[in-house]
Design a protein around this motif. Structure first.
Motif, PDB file in Angstrom:
ATOM      1  N   ALA A 101       0.814  -1.218   0.000  1.00 13.36           N
ATOM      2  CA  ALA A 101       0.000   0.000   0.000  1.00 13.36           C
ATOM      3  C   ALA A 101       0.845   1.264   0.000  1.00 13.36           C
ATOM      4  O   ALA A 101       0.573   2.204  -0.759  1.00 13.36           O
ATOM      5  CB  ALA A 101      -0.939  -0.007   1.208  1.00 13.36           C
ATOM      6  N   PHE A 102       1.892   1.324   0.825  1.00 14.15           N
ATOM      7  CA  PHE A 102       2.705   2.535   0.918  1.00 14.15           C
ATOM      8  C   PHE A 102       3.437   2.836  -0.386  1.00 14.15           C
ATOM      9  O   PHE A 102       3.332   3.928  -0.935  1.00 14.15           O
ATOM     10  CB  PHE A 102       3.717   2.425   2.069  1.00 14.15           C
ATOM     11  CG  PHE A 102       4.688   3.570   2.095  1.00 14.15           C
ATOM     12  CD1 PHE A 102       4.295   4.823   2.543  1.00 14.15           C
ATOM     13  CD2 PHE A 102       5.987   3.400   1.647  1.00 14.15           C
ATOM     14  CE1 PHE A 102       5.187   5.889   2.542  1.00 14.15           C
ATOM     15  CE2 PHE A 102       6.882   4.447   1.645  1.00 14.15           C
ATOM     16  CZ  PHE A 102       6.487   5.697   2.096  1.00 14.15           C
ATOM     17  N   ILE A 103       4.175   1.861  -0.907  1.00 13.20           N
ATOM     18  CA  ILE A 103       4.975   2.065  -2.127  1.00 13.20           C
ATOM     19  C   ILE A 103       4.055   2.376  -3.311  1.00 13.20           C
ATOM     20  O   ILE A 103       4.319   3.298  -4.080  1.00 13.20           O
ATOM     21  CB  ILE A 103       5.827   0.810  -2.444  1.00 13.20           C
ATOM     22  CG1 ILE A 103       6.761   0.534  -1.300  1.00 13.20           C
ATOM     23  CG2 ILE A 103       6.530   0.954  -3.775  1.00 13.20           C
ATOM     24  CD1 ILE A 103       8.148   1.043  -1.407  1.00 13.20           C
ATOM     25  N   THR A 104       2.996   1.602  -3.450  1.00 14.22           N
ATOM     26  CA  THR A 104       2.067   1.828  -4.565  1.00 14.22           C
ATOM     27  C   THR A 104       1.469   3.229  -4.484  1.00 14.22           C
ATOM     28  O   THR A 104       1.434   3.958  -5.483  1.00 14.22           O
ATOM     29  CB  THR A 104       0.947   0.773  -4.561  1.00 14.22           C
ATOM     30  OG1 THR A 104       1.540  -0.518  -4.701  1.00 14.22           O
ATOM     31  CG2 THR A 104      -0.043   1.016  -5.681  1.00 14.22           C
ATOM     32  N   THR A 105       1.002   3.614  -3.302  1.00 11.77           N
ATOM     33  CA  THR A 105       0.397   4.936  -3.144  1.00 11.77           C
ATOM     34  C   THR A 105       1.411   6.039  -3.443  1.00 11.77           C
ATOM     35  O   THR A 105       1.106   6.985  -4.177  1.00 11.77           O
ATOM     36  CB  THR A 105      -0.172   5.117  -1.724  1.00 11.77           C
ATOM     37  OG1 THR A 105      -1.150   4.105  -1.487  1.00 11.77           O
ATOM     38  CG2 THR A 105      -0.813   6.486  -1.557  1.00 11.77           C
ATOM     39  N   ALA A 106       2.609   5.925  -2.889  1.00 13.26           N
ATOM     40  CA  ALA A 106       3.633   6.963  -3.094  1.00 13.26           C
ATOM     41  C   ALA A 106       3.951   7.139  -4.577  1.00 13.26           C
ATOM     42  O   ALA A 106       3.997   8.262  -5.081  1.00 13.26           O
ATOM     43  CB  ALA A 106       4.894   6.634  -2.301  1.00 13.26           C
TER      44      ALA A 106
END
Length: 189
Positions: A101-106
């Motif tokens: 979630a973090f990497i994809t969102t960023a």
């Protein structure tokens, strides 16, 4: 302080109903992890809006004079008119999500924000104020004000608050800011 407050207000209002806000809702629905999604939005916004404010400040340092201030005023009015046009997610959402979630969102948030009205507004704010830190912090705060509730409340937010009303308020704010800058540059009043 003026640069911080205006940057926060302009970006928060412009972000309501924007495609990046819709992307935030999509990402939290996909991952069901609000904290990493919010962290990804925060990191990508700091990077994107820092570069945008820097570009605006540098542009302003090269282009001085009243004509440039008039150009910035016109850009705020144009941004206000553009804000009246509703955004939709279109084909910006990723078909395959391979990372968390973090990497994809960023990554996705950073890319989708390129050329978006909040990024262009941040360039204009950087040019207007020339205060890189205040504009970056303000525009990032504005993005978080608009997107954190979207992540937690999702579609319910749009049922409670009319996106058309929010777009109208944001448009009026941009237009008034542009008119204020025009009047200040012209020395009227």
């Amino acid at each position: 302080m003026e640069a911080l407050l205006i940057s926060t207000s302009v970006v928060a209002l412009a972000e309501f109903g924007d495609k990046t806000q819709l992307l935030a809702i999509f990402l939290v629905a996909k991952f069901r992890k609000p904290v990493p999604v919010i962290a990804g939005i925060f990191v990508s916004t700091i990077g994107n809006h820092f570069l945008s404010a820097l570009a605006g400040a540098e542009l302003a340092s090269w282009l001085e004079g009243d004509w440039f201030r008039y150009l910035i005023a016109i850009s705020f009015v144009a941004m206000g008119l553009w804000t009246l046009v509703p955004d939709k997610l279109d084909d910006d959402r990723p078909e395959t999500i391979r990372h968390g979630a973090f990497i994809t969102t960023a990554i996705v948030f950073f890319l989708v924000e390129i050329g978006d009205k909040t990024q262009i507004a941040t360039v204009a704010l950087g040019a207007r104020f020339g205060e890189l830190l205040a504009v970056t912090v303000g525009s990032t705060l504005g993005m978080m004000i608009a997107n954190v509730p979207a992540v937690y409340l999702g579609q319910r937010i749009f049922g409670l608050i009319s996106p058309g009303l929010l777009r109208s308020v944001a448009a009026a704010f941009f237009i008034l800011l542009g008119l204020w800058l025009f009047i200040a540059t012209a020395g009227i009043f």
